[in-house]
Design an enzyme around this catalytic site. Structure first.
Site, PDB file in Angstrom:
ATOM      1  N   ASP A   1       3.123  -2.047  -4.417  1.00 56.66           N
ATOM      2  CA  ASP A   1       3.360  -3.232  -3.606  1.00 56.66           C
ATOM      3  C   ASP A   1       3.900  -2.814  -2.241  1.00 56.66           C
ATOM      4  OD1 ASP A   1       3.470  -5.839  -2.930  1.00 56.66           O
ATOM      5  OD2 ASP A   1       5.163  -6.364  -4.219  1.00 56.66           O
TER       6      ASP A   1
ATOM      7  N   TYR B   1      -4.622   6.864  -2.603  1.00 59.68           N
ATOM      8  CA  TYR B   1      -5.395   6.441  -3.771  1.00 59.68           C
ATOM      9  C   TYR B   1      -6.864   6.163  -3.464  1.00 59.68           C
ATOM     10  CZ  TYR B   1      -4.019   1.898  -1.815  1.00 59.68           C
ATOM     11  OH  TYR B   1      -3.781   0.854  -0.978  1.00 59.68           O
TER      12      TYR B   1
ATOM     13  N   GLU C   1      -1.106   3.623   0.211  1.00 62.84           N
ATOM     14  CA  GLU C   1      -0.097   2.588   0.400  1.00 62.84           C
ATOM     15  C   GLU C   1       1.194   3.173   0.964  1.00 62.84           C
ATOM     16  OE1 GLU C   1      -1.561  -0.146  -0.570  1.00 62.84           O
ATOM     17  OE2 GLU C   1      -0.027  -1.691  -0.841  1.00 62.84           O
TER      18      GLU C   1
ATOM     19  N   LYS D   1      -2.994  -8.027 -12.570  1.00 67.02           N
ATOM     20  CA  LYS D   1      -1.667  -8.343 -12.043  1.00 67.02           C
ATOM     21  C   LYS D   1      -0.651  -8.558 -13.169  1.00 67.02           C
ATOM     22  CE  LYS D   1      -1.443  -8.941  -7.829  1.00 67.02           C
ATOM     23  NZ  LYS D   1      -1.937  -9.968  -6.986  1.00 67.02           N
TER      24      LYS D   1
ATOM     25  N   CYS E   1      -0.865 -40.556  11.278  1.00 73.52           N
ATOM     26  CA  CYS E   1      -1.549 -41.483  12.194  1.00 73.52           C
ATOM     27  C   CYS E   1      -1.680 -42.893  11.628  1.00 73.52           C
ATOM     28  CB  CYS E   1      -2.920 -40.945  12.582  1.00 73.52           C
ATOM     29  SG  CYS E   1      -4.132 -41.028  11.241  1.00 73.52           S
TER      30      CYS E   1
ATOM     31  N   ALA F   1      24.091 -12.417  25.507  1.00 69.87           N
ATOM     32  CA  ALA F   1      24.085 -13.127  26.790  1.00 69.87           C
ATOM     33  C   ALA F   1      23.632 -12.184  27.910  1.00 69.87           C
ATOM     34  CB  ALA F   1      25.474 -13.671  27.085  1.00 69.87           C
TER      35      ALA F   1
ATOM     36  N   LYS G   1      -0.532  -0.462  -9.245  1.00 71.82           N
ATOM     37  CA  LYS G   1      -0.851  -1.099  -7.960  1.00 71.82           C
ATOM     38  C   LYS G   1       0.452  -1.174  -7.167  1.00 71.82           C
ATOM     39  CE  LYS G   1      -3.101  -5.097  -5.924  1.00 71.82           C
ATOM     40  NZ  LYS G   1      -2.074  -5.491  -4.977  1.00 71.82           N
TER      41      LYS G   1
ATOM     42  N   CYS H   1      -6.495 -38.692  14.465  1.00 72.95           N
ATOM     43  CA  CYS H   1      -5.270 -38.260  13.778  1.00 72.95           C
ATOM     44  C   CYS H   1      -4.754 -37.003  14.483  1.00 72.95           C
ATOM     45  CB  CYS H   1      -5.549 -37.962  12.310  1.00 72.95           C
ATOM     46  SG  CYS H   1      -4.105 -37.281  11.456  1.00 72.95           S
TER      47      CYS H   1
ATOM     48  N   TYR I   1      21.802  -9.578  27.560  1.00 73.49           N
ATOM     49  CA  TYR I   1      20.382  -9.292  27.320  1.00 73.49           C
ATOM     50  C   TYR I   1      19.516 -10.417  27.898  1.00 73.49           C
ATOM     51  CZ  TYR I   1      16.081  -8.435  24.686  1.00 73.49           C
ATOM     52  OH  TYR I   1      14.776  -8.208  24.333  1.00 73.49           O
ATOM     53  N   ASP I   2      19.937 -11.665  27.635  1.00 76.54           N
ATOM     54  CA  ASP I   2      19.184 -12.810  28.162  1.00 76.54           C
ATOM     55  C   ASP I   2      19.179 -12.800  29.687  1.00 76.54           C
ATOM     56  OD1 ASP I   2      18.633 -13.599  25.630  1.00 76.54           O
ATOM     57  OD2 ASP I   2      20.228 -15.118  25.535  1.00 76.54           O
TER      58      ASP I   2
ATOM     59  N   SER J   1     -10.008  -5.566  -0.006  1.00 75.04           N
ATOM     60  CA  SER J   1      -8.943  -5.889  -0.948  1.00 75.04           C
ATOM     61  C   SER J   1      -9.541  -5.846  -2.359  1.00 75.04           C
ATOM     62  CB  SER J   1      -8.319  -7.233  -0.618  1.00 75.04           C
ATOM     63  OG  SER J   1      -9.281  -8.230  -0.717  1.00 75.04           O
ATOM     64  N   LEU J   2      -8.790  -6.283  -3.327  1.00 71.86           N
ATOM     65  CA  LEU J   2      -9.240  -6.175  -4.714  1.00 71.86           C
ATOM     66  C   LEU J   2      -9.323  -7.549  -5.354  1.00 71.86           C
ATOM     67  CD1 LEU J   2      -6.956  -3.213  -5.847  1.00 71.86           C
ATOM     68  CD2 LEU J   2      -9.442  -3.135  -5.612  1.00 71.86           C
TER      69      LEU J   2
ATOM     70  N   LYS K   1     -10.517   1.312 -11.901  1.00 70.45           N
ATOM     71  CA  LYS K   1     -11.664   1.663 -11.062  1.00 70.45           C
ATOM     72  C   LYS K   1     -12.692   2.400 -11.902  1.00 70.45           C
ATOM     73  CE  LYS K   1      -8.519   2.322  -7.178  1.00 70.45           C
ATOM     74  NZ  LYS K   1      -7.753   3.270  -6.381  1.00 70.45           N
TER      75      LYS K   1
ATOM     76  N   CYS L   1      -2.058 -42.226   6.024  1.00 78.93           N
ATOM     77  CA  CYS L   1      -1.723 -40.926   6.591  1.00 78.93           C
ATOM     78  C   CYS L   1      -0.353 -40.980   7.250  1.00 78.93           C
ATOM     79  CB  CYS L   1      -2.788 -40.522   7.617  1.00 78.93           C
ATOM     80  SG  CYS L   1      -2.340 -39.056   8.544  1.00 78.93           S
TER      81      CYS L   1
ATOM     82  N   CYS M   1      -6.983 -38.225   4.984  1.00 76.36           N
ATOM     83  CA  CYS M   1      -6.810 -39.156   6.086  1.00 76.36           C
ATOM     84  C   CYS M   1      -8.189 -39.453   6.658  1.00 76.36           C
ATOM     85  CB  CYS M   1      -5.917 -38.510   7.140  1.00 76.36           C
ATOM     86  SG  CYS M   1      -6.013 -39.298   8.742  1.00 76.36           S
TER      87      CYS M   1
ATOM     88  N   GLU N   1      -4.287   2.903 -12.777  1.00 75.24           N
ATOM     89  CA  GLU N   1      -3.150   3.420 -12.015  1.00 75.24           C
ATOM     90  C   GLU N   1      -2.303   2.257 -11.527  1.00 75.24           C
ATOM     91  OE1 GLU N   1      -6.325   4.573  -9.305  1.00 75.24           O
ATOM     92  OE2 GLU N   1      -4.955   4.187  -7.644  1.00 75.24           O
TER      93      GLU N   1
HETATM   94  S1  IVH Z   1      -7.753   0.588  -4.265  1.00 76.41           S
HETATM   95  C1  IVH Z   1     -11.642  -0.754  -2.116  1.00 76.41           C
HETATM   96  N1  IVH Z   1      -5.570   1.289  -5.482  1.00 76.41           N
HETATM   97  O1  IVH Z   1      -3.828  -3.512  -3.116  1.00 76.41           O
HETATM   98  C2  IVH Z   1     -10.333  -0.943  -2.769  1.00 76.41           C
HETATM   99  N2  IVH Z   1      -5.421  -0.445  -3.882  1.00 76.41           N
HETATM  100  O2  IVH Z   1      -4.790  -6.205  -3.408  1.00 76.41           O
HETATM  101  C3  IVH Z   1      -9.282  -0.071  -2.240  1.00 76.41           C
HETATM  102  N3  IVH Z   1      -3.154  -1.280  -3.516  1.00 76.41           N
HETATM  103  O3  IVH Z   1      -5.627  -3.553  -0.124  1.00 76.41           O
HETATM  104  C4  IVH Z   1      -7.986  -0.351  -2.834  1.00 76.41           C
HETATM  105  N4  IVH Z   1      -2.163   0.046  -4.950  1.00 76.41           N
HETATM  106  O4  IVH Z   1      -3.436  -2.186  -0.213  1.00 76.41           O
HETATM  107  C5  IVH Z   1      -6.117   0.476  -4.588  1.00 76.41           C
HETATM  108  N5  IVH Z   1      -3.708   2.054  -6.589  1.00 76.41           N
HETATM  109  C6  IVH Z   1      -4.250   1.252  -5.704  1.00 76.41           C
HETATM  110  C7  IVH Z   1      -3.484   0.337  -4.979  1.00 76.41           C
HETATM  111  C8  IVH Z   1      -4.107  -0.512  -4.074  1.00 76.41           C
HETATM  112  C9  IVH Z   1      -1.995  -0.907  -4.057  1.00 76.41           C
HETATM  113  C10 IVH Z   1      -3.309  -2.352  -2.520  1.00 76.41           C
HETATM  114  C11 IVH Z   1      -4.211  -2.041  -1.365  1.00 76.41           C
HETATM  115  C12 IVH Z   1      -5.253  -3.132  -1.388  1.00 76.41           C
HETATM  116  C13 IVH Z   1      -4.532  -4.210  -2.142  1.00 76.41           C
HETATM  117  C14 IVH Z   1      -5.492  -5.198  -2.766  1.00 76.41           C
END
Ligand code: IVH
Length: 751
Positions: free
Chosen positions: A130, A236, A184, A324, A432, A44, A128, A453, A46-47, A92-93, A300, A429, A447, A126
């Site tokens: 998270d 990496y 990461e 994955k 709408c 309170a 991946k 809509c 804070y608000d 990304s991959l 890779k 729909c 729709c 290697e």
């Molecule tokens: S290589 C050009 N290596 O996964 C590619 N990515 O789903 C560079 N990640 O954006 C990424 N472990 O944030 C690479 N051993 C690993 C990784 C890795 C996690 C993440 C990374 C990427 C995302 C894609």
């Protein structure tokens, strides 16, 4: 604490002092609340501080501070961090989900490089991690900048926060003068559990999983909070470099380790899919004991020279893939099915579930895709879940893999409540009341209300202002909903955004006087809108939210046509041919069905040709249509959708009204415009010896050239290998410059 003298009686000097005091106090309270200390003041109080601050700012708008606490309300920290444009995009991959897809990855690479089955090809494998990716920039050995991935092109500057992470060295020696290290940021299981205990003890919010905890900790406005959170970093990959790190991926990783970075000790060299899959199994078995979350294995290509030849698709490298781990599963009850209406009118069913934890994340919604999916069929009419349909009240098995939206894998018929009825998908729909219809061959019911809509209109507007589209600061999804529902300053279509300021000026109930708004915020919004009267052509095209025209397609179209006028002229000219194409497609389908019924062979091409000819398409229209569908990245489905949108009087009207509000539509920048082939149209013919055709095309495009399959007056350059035939003859007739493969390589500097 926040009372003080009535705002009206404050002098300017008093107001200034008090705003400074409030900014300070609110910042302290924020740190205490989000950080490690116990909150110092009640909610309170804070608000009340915030309200007092807002009242003074409203009375003295010119005194509003650049670090005003009111600007930080609800603003995600992402807006508060400065933006960093990555010198090299963060990608990304692509994913693989089983051994077959890993084999296909390997086969694709060999095809692309033209490597026979005997030639050796080594990969690294290697874990991946998270977490969230981070790019660290070292100049002359000193850490100068740390940035999150963001949209890949522009990330957030989190330098101060990154400096607090132990695994990230402040200084490195014997490094290239410029080195961007990528990797990461993550949190270990033990640190995550301890953090949540501390958060619970002080009544602060807990995190759903280590990745969220890592992200929340890194993206803190106050670096002292990040410092108190135990983050770690695995290196990496790399971005911009002044000199190569090594000749191989493994060599580069070793080099990063020697420079003082932590690299993952489960990284291995593998001679092909068999060894890659074996290492995948090893990593999967170790998963539970690693002490941090991983969600797969990354493969890779080891040779960096080959990586360079393979290059990139729009957002992913060709030389790497993420294999994955299988999804995680849990059973729960389906409480309801809701229908959401998207910007293209698609009715999307959403499962509302009794909350359940799936792989550490609480799930209470899952996608149900479409009515066939609910009924137990896929888009080809084949059974899924052994044909079991999904009914409200059912026990369903939910699964999630990585980031993807949870899905329903199975239904437990033994637990189906008595009297549970099959789900009846709405045919009107829910937003709408217009008819919701399904086109033949389309799994989605849509729709038909178009812009009448409200759900479609709002979703289209949200898309219009989104980051990859007009990206108007201060005009996000929430504000769009507000303006759309507003009676005084309504925004019902994109053009209305650009007339807001003028309409506001004529109005008594000024935006600046409304709840949640002030002179500054209204002024800032109007200015942000003004700034977008100049917009890149590709953004404008993407912003229109036309089905099948995504960000990449919009860029392809802009590159192909170079100007808005050229594009609209082409679409108008191509319209008769587009309609003929649709008629031909429909005739082909009808012929296929009829033939199947009569048990005879379908005469598809004849049916197509007849339907097309019946339309009597002018030659010019056919030529422009052919050019459109032959353009890079554009196919007939997208071209038809685009053509329909521009030919629909309502949509065209809205587009014209919008374009009339814009000052200029900027042509696309040619990529790599210092390259000698940027903007040129190149044709490859005959056989190539040093690269595959796919590779040649991708390389030329990455240098800003347009690659075409046929020689015409528009061709700038023909690259002819041995066995070149009619194309070389035609090029000679047209006086087009012709070179051989070596000439091409030396022209682009690859010789
Ligand atoms: S290589 C050009 N290596 O996964 C590619 N990515 O789903 C560079 N990640 O954006 C990424 N472990 O944030 C690479 N051993 C690993 C990784 C890795 C996690 C993440 C990374 C990427 C995302 C894609």
């Amino acid at each position: 604490m926040s009372g003080g003298i009535a705002v009206e009686t404050l002098s300017e000097a008093e107001a200034r002092t008090e705003l400074a005091r409030l900014a300070n106090e609110i910042a302290r309270a924020n740190t205490a609340y989000h950080g490690e200390d116990t909150p110092e003041i009640s909610d309170a109080d804070y608000d009340a501080l915030k309200a007092r601050n807002a009242a003074i700012e409203a009375a003295f708008p010119h005194l509003k501070r650049s670090d005003s606490p009111s600007e930080q309300v609800g603003a995600s920290p992402s807006e508060a961090f400065s933006k960093v444009t990555h010198e090299q995009r963060m990608l990304s991959l692509g994913n693989a989900f089983d051994a077959g897809e890993v084999a296909e990855f390997n086969a694709r690479i060999r095809r692309y490089l033209g490597l026979g089955p005997e030639s050796p090809l080594t990969y690294t494998a290697e874990p991946k991690i998270d977490g969230l990716s981070l790019s660290l920039r070292y100049e002359n050995g000193r850490l100068t900048q740390a940035a999150t991935r963001g949209d890949g092109q522009v990330g957030e500057n989190v330098t101060a926060n990154a400096r607090t992470i132990d695994d990230i060295p402040e200084e490195i020696s014997d490094a290239p003068a410029l080195l961007e290290v990528r990797g990461e940021v993550y949190m270990s299981h033990a640190d995550f559990a301890a953090l949540n205990v501390r958060q619970t003890e002080r009544g602060a919010k807990t995190f759903a999983n280590p990745r969220n905890a890592a992200a929340g900790s890194l993206r803190q406005l106050d670096a002292t909070i990040t410092q108190a959170r135990p983050l770690r970093f695995f290196a990496y990959a790399w971005g911009a470099l002044s000199e190569p790190l090594a000749e191989t991926q493994m060599g580069a990783i070793d080099r990063l380790e020697a420079l003082g970075f932590v690299t993952n000790d489960m990284t291995r060299l593998c001679d092909g899919p068999k060894e890659m899959l074996a290492h995948y199994e090893t990593i999967e078995q170790a998963r539970a004991t690693l002490g941090y979350d991983i969600d797969g294995v990354v493969y890779k290509v080891n040779d960096l020279g080959l990586q360079a030849r393979l290059g990139y698709r729009s957002t992913t490298p060709r030389w790497a893939v993420a294999h994955k781990f299988p999804a995680e599963l849990a059973w729960t009850r389906l409480e309801a099915i809701d229908i959401q209406v998207g910007r293209t009118g698609a009715l999307s069913p959403v499962a509302r579930l009794a909350p359940v934890t799936v792989g550490g994340v609480v799930v209470s919604n899952a996608t149900l895709h479409n009515e066939d999916y609910i009924a137990g069929r896929d888009n080809k009419g084949m059974e899924i879940r052994d044909g079991k349909d999904i009914r409200v009240g059912d026990w369903v098995q939910v699964y999630r893999a990585g980031d993807v939206i949870p899905k329903i894998a199975d239904v437990d018929l033994a637990k189906r409540p008595e009297g549970a009825a099959p789900y009846e998908f709405p045919t009107v729909c829910p937003e709408c009341g217009s008819d919701a219809t399904r086109e033949e061959g389309d799994a989605i019911r849509r729709c038909t209300g178009g812009l009448i809509c409200p759900a479609q209109a709002v979703e289209k507007l949200k898309h219009f202002v989104s980051r990859a589209a007009f990206d108007i600061e201060g005009l996000g999804a929430k504000q769009v909903e507000m303006f759309h529902a507003d009676d005084i300053l309504p925004v019902r279509e994109p053009a209305d955004i650009f007339t807001l300021r003028a309409r506001d000026a004529k109005n008594v109930a000024k935006l600046a006087k409304r709840d949640g708004w002030g002179e500054t915020s209204a002024g800032n919004l109007f200015q942000a809108i003004e700034d977008k009267r100049e917009i890149e052509m590709s953004r404008l095209l993407f912003a229109l939210g036309i089905r099948h025209v995504g960000e990449i397609a919009a860029q392809d179209l802009a590159r192909h046509y170079q100007s808005w006028e050229a594009l609209t002229f082409a679409l108008d000219t191509a319209r008769p041919a587009a309609l003929a194409r649709r008629a031909a497609d429909e005739a082909a389908d009808a012929e296929r069905r009829a033939a199947a019924e009569d048990g005879r062979r379908a005469r598809v091409s004849e049916a197509r040709a007849r339907a097309f000819a019946a339309r009597d398409v002018p030659d010019e229209s056919a030529a422009v249509w052919d050019d459109l569908i032959a353009a890079d990245g554009i196919g007939p489905v997208m071209a038809l959708s685009l053509s329909d949108a521009f030919a629909n009087p309502d949509e065209r009207g809205a587009i014209e009204r919008l374009v009339a509000e814009l000052r200029s539509i900027l042509p696309p920048e040619t990529r790599a415009d210092d390259s000698p082939v940027a903007g040129k149209t190149v044709v490859f013919t005959g056989s190539l010896e040093k690269m595959t055709r796919a590779e040649a095309k991708a390389r030329a495009e990455s240098l800003g050239a347009k690659v075409s399959g046929s020689v015409s007056a528009k061709t700038d350059l023909l690259v002819a290998g041995p066995g070149a035939g009619s194309k070389a003859v035609k090029a000679a007739e047209l006086g087009i410059e012709t070179i051989d493969e070596d000439g091409w390589l030396s022209l682009i500097g690859d010789a």
